[in-house]
Structures are given as C-alpha cells and as structure tokens.
Write a protein that holds these residues in place. Structure first.
Motif, mmCIF file in Angstrom:
data_model
loop_
_atom_site.group_PDB
_atom_site.id
_atom_site.type_symbol
_atom_site.label_atom_id
_atom_site.label_comp_id
_atom_site.label_asym_id
_atom_site.label_seq_id
_atom_site.Cartn_x
_atom_site.Cartn_y
_atom_site.Cartn_z
ATOM 1 N N LEU A 235 -53.200 72.024 87.387
ATOM 2 C CA LEU A 235 -52.057 72.800 86.917
ATOM 3 C C LEU A 235 -52.018 74.170 87.569
ATOM 4 C CD1 LEU A 235 -52.436 71.995 83.115
ATOM 5 C CD2 LEU A 235 -50.806 70.957 84.700
ATOM 6 N N ALA A 236 -50.815 74.665 87.840
ATOM 7 C CA ALA A 236 -50.612 76.021 88.353
ATOM 8 C C ALA A 236 -50.629 77.012 87.197
ATOM 9 C CB ALA A 236 -49.292 76.091 89.116
ATOM 10 N N ALA A 237 -50.378 78.281 87.517
ATOM 11 C CA ALA A 237 -50.454 79.338 86.508
ATOM 12 C C ALA A 237 -49.442 79.148 85.386
ATOM 13 C CB ALA A 237 -50.250 80.694 87.178
ATOM 14 N N ASP A 238 -48.295 78.571 85.699
ATOM 15 C CA ASP A 238 -47.266 78.352 84.678
ATOM 16 C C ASP A 238 -47.280 76.919 84.143
ATOM 17 O OD1 ASP A 238 -46.469 77.112 86.959
ATOM 18 O OD2 ASP A 238 -44.413 77.899 86.965
ATOM 19 N N ASP A 239 -48.431 76.242 84.313
ATOM 20 C CA ASP A 239 -48.624 74.853 83.876
ATOM 21 C C ASP A 239 -47.790 73.858 84.661
ATOM 22 O OD1 ASP A 239 -50.539 75.539 82.076
ATOM 23 O OD2 ASP A 239 -49.265 75.436 80.303
ATOM 24 N N ARG B 146 -50.951 68.630 91.201
ATOM 25 C CA ARG B 146 -51.428 67.311 91.640
ATOM 26 C C ARG B 146 -51.910 66.543 90.412
ATOM 27 N NH1 ARG B 146 -52.770 65.419 96.653
ATOM 28 N NH2 ARG B 146 -54.124 63.574 96.723
ATOM 29 N N ALA B 147 -51.633 65.235 90.366
ATOM 30 C CA ALA B 147 -52.059 64.404 89.244
ATOM 31 C C ALA B 147 -52.295 62.986 89.732
ATOM 32 C CB ALA B 147 -51.011 64.413 88.132
ATOM 33 N N SER B 148 -53.295 62.339 89.163
ATOM 34 C CA SER B 148 -53.575 60.947 89.509
ATOM 35 C C SER B 148 -52.553 60.034 88.834
ATOM 36 C CB SER B 148 -54.993 60.563 89.081
ATOM 37 O OG SER B 148 -55.158 60.757 87.689
ATOM 38 N N HIS C 124 -42.097 64.179 82.613
ATOM 39 C CA HIS C 124 -41.159 65.143 83.197
ATOM 40 C C HIS C 124 -41.901 66.322 83.822
ATOM 41 C CE1 HIS C 124 -38.194 62.784 81.077
ATOM 42 N NE2 HIS C 124 -38.708 63.116 79.900
ATOM 43 N N GLY C 125 -43.061 66.045 84.405
ATOM 44 C CA GLY C 125 -43.797 67.077 85.122
ATOM 45 C C GLY C 125 -44.538 68.068 84.245
ATOM 46 N N ARG C 126 -44.668 67.812 82.948
ATOM 47 C CA ARG C 126 -45.361 68.724 82.053
ATOM 48 C C ARG C 126 -46.365 67.940 81.204
ATOM 49 N NH1 ARG C 126 -44.154 73.603 83.993
ATOM 50 N NH2 ARG C 126 -44.770 74.546 81.985
#
Length: 397
Positions: free
Chosen positions: A63-67, A71-73, A84-86
């Motif tokens: 996760l980046a700084a803003d969640d 990258r994800a498996s 939805h990317g979260r």
C-alpha cells in the motif's frame, strides 16, 4: 489633482502584489500539507521488491501512503481482501494505520467475512503488517481456514468416537457385572454372555472402522497404486459377507461384466464394497436378495452397483447418508451392529481413487449404491466391453 492621479496606479500595483502574495502563501501551505512527512509520496516498486513479493507464498498487498494499492497478489482479490482497489475489511485497515503511525510489525490472527453477503462464510487469516519506507505498508496474509476447519472436524470426530465407544464398553462392563450376580442361573448367564459377545463384536467393528478411516486420511494412502482386478475385489467382498448373509437369510446375486481393471488399492476397494454389502444386508428383510452389478459407463468409469430390497431411504435423509456416525434408523443400527462409519469410508475410498459414490433410494423399494472408479487404460483389443457379460451368479444362502 495631477498628484492624486499619478499616485493611484502605484496603489493598484501594490494592492495586486499583496493579493498575489497571499495566494502564493495559501498554495504553498496546501502543498506542504500534502507533502508532510507522514504523507510523503510513495516510492516506486522496483524490480527487486516485485520479485520478492512474487516469491512469497503468502497473500501480499503493498500500500502507498494514502492506502492506494501499489501491488497485490491474485489471491488478495480471490480472498476478497481487496475490492475496487481498496482494502475491504476495516480490521485490516486499522492494523495498517497503526503500523504506519507507530512503525514496526503487527501480527494478528483474525476472522473476516468471506464476502459481503449474509451467510457468505468466514475466513481465518494470520495477518502481518509491516511499515516500510516512504510511508508504504506491506500486508501479508495466510489463509488458515482449511487447517482450522480440519482441526474442528478432528475435535468433533474424537468427541463422536468417544461417545460411540462408551456405549459398547459400558454395556460390556454392565453385562459382566450382571453375569457375576447371576452365577447360579445358567440360562441368565447364557443370555448375558450372548449379549456380551454382540457388544464385543460391535466394539471390534467400530475400532476397525476407525483404523480404516484413519488410513484413508493419510496423504500416502494410495502411494503404491496398481492395476486391480475387479473380479477379485467382488469375489473377496462377497466371500467376507457370506456368513452375515446366511445369518440374515438374505441371498447375494453377482452379475455384469468381467475382466475390468482399475488403478488403486485392492484392500481399500474390498473394504468399500464390503461396507456397501454390509449396509445392504443390515437394511434387508429376511428372504430378500442383494445384487451386485459391474458395468462401464460412457464417461470411462467402472460402476459397481449394490442393490437391495430393503426399507429404503427418504429424500430428506439422502444427503446425510455419507456423514460420519449418521444413522438413518438408530434403533435398527443398534440391533444390527452398525457403527455409522461404513458409508463414510466408502466415500473416502471412492474419492482417493478419483471416483465417487452415488445413491438412489425410495422408501419401501430399497436402495442402490453405486461405486464409480475410473477404468484402467488397457492395450488395444483388451478394452472394457470386449468380454461378454457374465451370467448372473447366485450365491447360496
């Protein structure tokens, strides 16, 4: 008047400069808030990190700084941890926020819903969250659902076994005490001795079924698979059931194709067919017949059908007949000595051989249990069906 007019343009210029300064200050303040140390832009994912994440067996989410998900498996999406990317689950998001705020690594075992719908089940996860540089956070999750479900099944199995063992053991102890009290009554001693013998046989069958079931659950149960002659399997199974069939006055008829082979374990296949025969004999009335038919299906499976003329099974009970310790008629099972594990063993044997077991039944019209196993490949000219159907053989009572 000329002096006033010459000063006016200068005032306008000064005013514009002040406004421009205020605007620039506001923009600078907003920019600083966006790029504060806690919210620094995330560093890119280099090739080395991508390679490390790909090599991990755990489900990974970076996760980046803003969640934002960097990258994800694939398993993160399959398990429903991302939508939805979260992040989907607030419990994991709270763990991420804590790690980002305080640093270090967090490790928690948690249970989360498998999906958004009611009744979608739950996942048992071991979650580790680690704070990285650039306000990035790495989430690692290991799915322990199957392992924990297996532990629950084992606990239930042990509890059921303990309950089932108590019945014959308690009966034997009580009968032994009763025989001692009735030492002067030969008829009572004989009657109680016969009951003790029945309970002892029941206990022995239960222990053997537990041993068979434990063997089937070993990972190397079929390590030494070989071509198995089904004629020999049927003959041995019938031979073992012959005494029981005569005692119950139930005939056994064998028919179908001969010369068929499957890959597997001879002893396990005999155990499965013997359990189907025992089940058919227990629920058959005196003077009836149990039939065994062997044939091939169009899908390359060998089918061994055991047909009885017994009491049959209701539609409500059919889905449960292969459960461990489930008995359709507990009173009859106690009378006939059933352990409630026989059909469960058949199901395991079929699954271990790449097959299945099916059941058809109607109350009052009997039942048909069909063991389906993939046929073994054979050289040209020796395929299944080349032999003529065998005549029906009636096993004497």
């Amino acid at each position: 008047m000329p002096e006033v007019s010459s000063i006016a343009p200068v005032g306008v210029i000064v005013l514009l400069a002040i406004v421009a300064g205020l605007v620039a200050f506001r923009l600078s303040e907003r920019s600083q808030r966006r790029t504060s140390p806690d919210q620094a832009p995330a560093l890119p994912v280099d090739d080395d990190m991508a390679g490390v994440l790909a090599a991990l067996r755990s489900t990974t989410i970076l996760l980046a700084a803003d969640d934002e998900v960097l990258r994800a498996s694939a398993s993160a999406h399959a398990l429903g941890l991302l939508r939805h990317g979260r992040l989907t689950h607030a419990s994991i998001a709270d763990l991420v926020a804590e790690a980002r705020r305080e640093g270090g690594v967090r490790e928690v075992a948690m249970t989360v819903p498998r999906g958004p719908g009611i009744g979608s089940g739950h996942l048992s996860l071991d979650v580790r969250v680690a704070a990285l540089s650039g306000s990035r956070v790495l989430v690692l999750a290991d799915d322990r659902t199957a392992a924990r479900r297996l532990d629950e099944v084992r606990r239930d199995f042990v509890a059921n076994v303990s309950h089932e063992l108590k019945t014959p053991v308690g009966a034997i102890a009580l009968l032994a005490e009763t025989i001692g009290d009735a030492a002067g009554d030969p008829d009572a001693v004989r009657r109680f001795s016969e009951q003790m013998g029945r309970e002892s046989r029941r206990l022995s069958e239960l222990v053997q079924d537990i041993i068979d079931l434990s063997r089937l659950q070993e990972p190397d149960a079929l390590l030494n698979s070989a071509a198995v002659d089904l004629d020999a399997v049927v003959a041995e199974s019938v031979d073992r059931a012959r005494v029981e069939a005569r005692a119950r006055d139930v005939g056994i008829a064998v028919g179908g194709r001969q010369g068929l082979k499957v890959f597997g374990d001879h002893a396990l296949l005999v155990t499965a067919l013997r359990n189907l025969l025992d089940n058919a004999l227990r629920y058959s009335d005196r003077g009836t017949r149990v039939s065994i038919g062997v044939d091939t299906a169009d899908d390359g499976m060998v089918e061994i059908a055991v047909v009885d003329q017994g009491v049959g099974i209701s539609a409500d009970e059919l889905p449960r007949v292969f459960e461990r310790f489930y008995r359709i008629d507990p009173a009859r099972s106690r009378e006939t000595g059933g352990t409630g594990l026989g059909l469960s063993i058949v199901k395991h044997v079929a699954a271990d051989h790449g097959g299945e077991v099916r059941v058809w039944s109607t109350p009052g019209r009997g039942s048909t249990f069909t063991l389906r196993i993939p046929v073994a490949d054979r050289p040209p000219g020796e395929g299944p069906g080349d032999e003529p159907p065998d005549e029906v053989r009636i096993i004497p009572r």
